[in-house]
Motif scaffolding. Structure first.
Motif, mmCIF file in Angstrom:
data_model
loop_
_atom_site.group_PDB
_atom_site.id
_atom_site.type_symbol
_atom_site.label_atom_id
_atom_site.label_comp_id
_atom_site.label_asym_id
_atom_site.label_seq_id
_atom_site.Cartn_x
_atom_site.Cartn_y
_atom_site.Cartn_z
ATOM 1 N N PRO A 276 -2.597 -14.269 -7.644
ATOM 2 C CA PRO A 276 -2.903 -12.958 -7.061
ATOM 3 C C PRO A 276 -2.876 -11.873 -8.142
ATOM 4 O O PRO A 276 -2.187 -12.018 -9.155
ATOM 5 C CB PRO A 276 -1.753 -12.751 -6.070
ATOM 6 C CG PRO A 276 -0.604 -13.493 -6.674
ATOM 7 C CD PRO A 276 -1.212 -14.683 -7.362
ATOM 8 N N PRO A 277 -3.640 -10.816 -7.948
ATOM 9 C CA PRO A 277 -3.527 -9.696 -8.897
ATOM 10 C C PRO A 277 -2.150 -9.034 -8.741
ATOM 11 O O PRO A 277 -1.637 -8.911 -7.630
ATOM 12 C CB PRO A 277 -4.655 -8.759 -8.482
ATOM 13 C CG PRO A 277 -4.915 -9.089 -7.050
ATOM 14 C CD PRO A 277 -4.623 -10.544 -6.884
ATOM 15 N N ARG A 278 -1.559 -8.642 -9.851
ATOM 16 C CA ARG A 278 -0.242 -8.012 -9.814
ATOM 17 C C ARG A 278 -0.324 -6.629 -10.499
ATOM 18 O O ARG A 278 -0.925 -6.507 -11.560
ATOM 19 C CB ARG A 278 0.797 -8.885 -10.508
ATOM 20 C CG ARG A 278 0.964 -10.246 -9.837
ATOM 21 C CD ARG A 278 2.140 -11.043 -10.420
ATOM 22 N NE ARG A 278 2.231 -12.346 -9.801
ATOM 23 C CZ ARG A 278 2.836 -12.588 -8.637
ATOM 24 N NH1 ARG A 278 3.386 -11.570 -7.954
ATOM 25 N NH2 ARG A 278 2.881 -13.804 -8.148
ATOM 26 N N VAL A 300 -3.635 6.542 -11.756
ATOM 27 C CA VAL A 300 -4.437 5.374 -12.133
ATOM 28 C C VAL A 300 -3.574 4.130 -11.980
ATOM 29 O O VAL A 300 -2.512 4.020 -12.603
ATOM 30 C CB VAL A 300 -4.953 5.491 -13.587
ATOM 31 C CG1 VAL A 300 -5.724 4.227 -13.953
ATOM 32 C CG2 VAL A 300 -5.833 6.727 -13.733
ATOM 33 N N LEU A 301 -4.013 3.221 -11.116
ATOM 34 C CA LEU A 301 -3.272 1.982 -10.848
ATOM 35 C C LEU A 301 -3.939 0.845 -11.606
ATOM 36 O O LEU A 301 -5.160 0.655 -11.504
ATOM 37 C CB LEU A 301 -3.236 1.680 -9.351
ATOM 38 C CG LEU A 301 -2.292 2.522 -8.476
ATOM 39 C CD1 LEU A 301 -2.675 3.982 -8.487
ATOM 40 C CD2 LEU A 301 -2.283 1.980 -7.045
ATOM 41 N N ARG A 313 -11.004 -12.900 -11.119
ATOM 42 C CA ARG A 313 -10.218 -11.784 -11.645
ATOM 43 C C ARG A 313 -10.693 -10.416 -11.121
ATOM 44 O O ARG A 313 -10.076 -9.400 -11.388
ATOM 45 C CB ARG A 313 -10.267 -11.773 -13.179
ATOM 46 C CG ARG A 313 -9.453 -12.868 -13.834
ATOM 47 C CD ARG A 313 -9.192 -12.521 -15.294
ATOM 48 N NE ARG A 313 -10.428 -12.342 -16.036
ATOM 49 C CZ ARG A 313 -10.988 -13.283 -16.787
ATOM 50 N NH1 ARG A 313 -10.416 -14.475 -16.877
ATOM 51 N NH2 ARG A 313 -12.107 -13.048 -17.451
ATOM 52 N N LEU A 314 -11.815 -10.451 -10.415
ATOM 53 C CA LEU A 314 -12.357 -9.192 -9.893
ATOM 54 C C LEU A 314 -11.467 -8.681 -8.762
ATOM 55 O O LEU A 314 -11.200 -9.405 -7.791
ATOM 56 C CB LEU A 314 -13.777 -9.418 -9.379
ATOM 57 C CG LEU A 314 -14.532 -8.197 -8.884
ATOM 58 C CD1 LEU A 314 -14.735 -7.193 -10.024
ATOM 59 C CD2 LEU A 314 -15.880 -8.617 -8.293
ATOM 60 N N VAL A 315 -10.982 -7.439 -8.876
ATOM 61 C CA VAL A 315 -9.998 -6.892 -7.935
ATOM 62 C C VAL A 315 -10.598 -5.727 -7.160
ATOM 63 O O VAL A 315 -11.287 -4.866 -7.727
ATOM 64 C CB VAL A 315 -8.725 -6.448 -8.682
ATOM 65 C CG1 VAL A 315 -7.713 -5.831 -7.711
ATOM 66 C CG2 VAL A 315 -8.110 -7.623 -9.416
ATOM 67 N N SER A 316 -10.321 -5.682 -5.870
ATOM 68 C CA SER A 316 -10.688 -4.553 -5.021
ATOM 69 C C SER A 316 -9.402 -3.862 -4.550
ATOM 70 O O SER A 316 -8.404 -4.536 -4.242
ATOM 71 C CB SER A 316 -11.495 -5.032 -3.808
ATOM 72 O OG SER A 316 -12.704 -5.637 -4.229
ATOM 73 N N PHE A 317 -9.420 -2.524 -4.488
ATOM 74 C CA PHE A 317 -8.248 -1.739 -4.080
ATOM 75 C C PHE A 317 -8.539 -1.051 -2.748
ATOM 76 O O PHE A 317 -9.664 -0.601 -2.507
ATOM 77 C CB PHE A 317 -7.909 -0.677 -5.133
ATOM 78 C CG PHE A 317 -7.525 -1.240 -6.486
ATOM 79 C CD1 PHE A 317 -6.187 -1.435 -6.806
ATOM 80 C CD2 PHE A 317 -8.500 -1.550 -7.431
ATOM 81 C CE1 PHE A 317 -5.839 -1.942 -8.041
ATOM 82 C CE2 PHE A 317 -8.153 -2.045 -8.665
ATOM 83 C CZ PHE A 317 -6.807 -2.246 -8.984
ATOM 84 N N TYR A 318 -7.539 -0.983 -1.904
ATOM 85 C CA TYR A 318 -7.651 -0.177 -0.695
ATOM 86 C C TYR A 318 -6.254 0.237 -0.257
ATOM 87 O O TYR A 318 -5.259 -0.420 -0.593
ATOM 88 C CB TYR A 318 -8.397 -0.930 0.422
ATOM 89 C CG TYR A 318 -7.719 -2.209 0.879
ATOM 90 C CD1 TYR A 318 -6.854 -2.207 1.976
ATOM 91 C CD2 TYR A 318 -7.963 -3.416 0.225
ATOM 92 C CE1 TYR A 318 -6.249 -3.378 2.402
ATOM 93 C CE2 TYR A 318 -7.373 -4.577 0.661
ATOM 94 C CZ TYR A 318 -6.497 -4.557 1.736
ATOM 95 O OH TYR A 318 -5.903 -5.711 2.158
ATOM 96 N N ILE A 319 -6.192 1.335 0.449
ATOM 97 C CA ILE A 319 -4.900 1.893 0.904
ATOM 98 C C ILE A 319 -4.544 1.264 2.238
ATOM 99 O O ILE A 319 -5.380 1.156 3.150
ATOM 100 C CB ILE A 319 -4.997 3.418 1.017
ATOM 101 C CG1 ILE A 319 -5.261 4.044 -0.355
ATOM 102 C CG2 ILE A 319 -3.717 3.999 1.639
ATOM 103 C CD1 ILE A 319 -5.492 5.539 -0.296
ATOM 104 N N THR A 320 -3.302 0.816 2.354
ATOM 105 C CA THR A 320 -2.842 0.200 3.575
ATOM 106 C C THR A 320 -1.550 0.887 4.014
ATOM 107 O O THR A 320 -0.754 1.338 3.182
ATOM 108 C CB THR A 320 -2.593 -1.314 3.396
ATOM 109 O OG1 THR A 320 -2.134 -1.859 4.637
ATOM 110 C CG2 THR A 320 -1.556 -1.583 2.323
#
Length: 324
Positions: A276-278, A300-301, A313-320
């Motif tokens: 998993p991405p960390r 910046v995260l 390795r491609l990562v997507s970000f979203y707020i939860t």
């Protein structure tokens, strides 16, 4: 062939005719051979061989020019000898063997190869001449060829390429190598073993592939000595090492001086999305002025994903969640 009636009235003549051989196929095929029968007086001298047939056994690496033995006619008889070749290679069509005219010695004239012809069968004739009458007798001669270990196993290809998914359990079949040896018996039986590990480029920052002692081919893969199937010994990890190249050796089972050959096997470990991405930090804090416009950067995260391929390795970000 045998006589059907008395032939005394044909004394002094030569009968010539063809013999036809026909098969029993739906479209029968046939071939012809010439036959000559000389009718001689009852008191004519007909030479006879000392044996009803002759047999010799020699290894396939016998040197050209070697004398195998001799054929003989009866005591007190005289005549000269000739080989009677047939229409196939194993019937001495190519004059592999020579019969010396005066002595009856059988001599090898051409190199032998057990894998091409394992035995020769042909006739030897002796001809005698007395009172202007020439008579002929024949005898069957067999030469058995013994196999020697003169062929090494040959792989179907010089290199083998295969893939295996990382994380597959120990004992997973990967690829089968195969070598053929045309020799006979144990000389042609093939056994397989693993050779040198040629390419192994581990990621030293990873400890996923934990092996005791130095890394060798046998610490990563195993091979069935009879079938040539290569299997895994431990779970593969693409991030620890993405490919391996090693030698496989095929040897025959000759009792003395076995022969062998080598091929190269390259196995690529395919990446699976198992990491998993960390986030690089456990906590991020940002600040924003109430007068800042929309779209202002607050923080910046950054993340890190240990998988080996770009796609994984491609990562997507979203707020939860809702944190007030």
């Amino acid at each position: 062939m045998m006589t059907k009636s008395a032939v005394d009235h044909l004394q002094g003549t030569v009968l010539s005719f063809f013999v036809k051989a026909t098969d029993c196929g739906s479209a029968p095929k046939h071939s012809l051979v010439s036959a000559f029968i000389q009718v001689v007086p009852p008191d004519s001298f007909i030479p006879s061989f000392s044996q009803p047939q002759y047999s010799f056994t020699i290894p396939e690496n016998t040197a050209v020019g070697t004398v195998l033995g001799s054929v003989y006619i009866g005591p007190g008889q005289t005549g000269f000898f000739t080989a009677v070749p047939g229409e196939t290679t194993d019937s001495n069509q190519g004059a592999t063997f020579q019969v010396e005219k005066e002595t009856g010695l059988i001599r090898l004239l051409k190199p032998l190869d057990y894998e091409e012809v394992s035995s020769f069968r042909f006739k030897v004739a002796t001809t005698a001449r007395k009172d202007l009458i020439e008579t002929v007798s024949t005898v069957d001669l067999e030469v058995k060829i013994l196999d020697v270990n003169d062929n090494k196993p040959v792989f179907e290809t010089n290199t083998y390429v295969a893939t295996v998914m990382e994380g597959m359990p120990s004992g997973t079949r990967v690829i089968q190598v195969r070598a053929l040896d045309p020799d006979w018996g144990s000389n042609g039986q093939v056994t397989y073993r693993l050779g040198l590990l040629l390419t192994y480029n581990p990621d030293l920052t990873k400890d996923t592939l934990s092996l005791a002692g130095p890394v060798t081919t046998s610490s990563i893969f195993a091979i069935d000595s009879k079938t040539g199937w290569i299997t895994t010994v431990a779970q593969m990890d693409h991030e620890a090492c993405s490919s391996y190249s090693f030698e496989v050796v095929a040897s025959d089972l000759a009792e003395s001086q076995p022969l062998s050959s080598t091929t190269v096997v390259t196995i690529t470990v395919l990446d699976v999305n198992d990491n998993p991405p960390r986030f690089e930090r456990e906590f991020y804090r940002g600040a924003v002025k109430e007068s800042d416009p929309l779209g202002e950067v607050v923080a910046v995260l950054r993340t890190k994903d240990l998988d080996g391929t770009d796609q994984n390795r491609l990562v997507s970000f979203y707020i939860t969640g809702d944190h007030n």
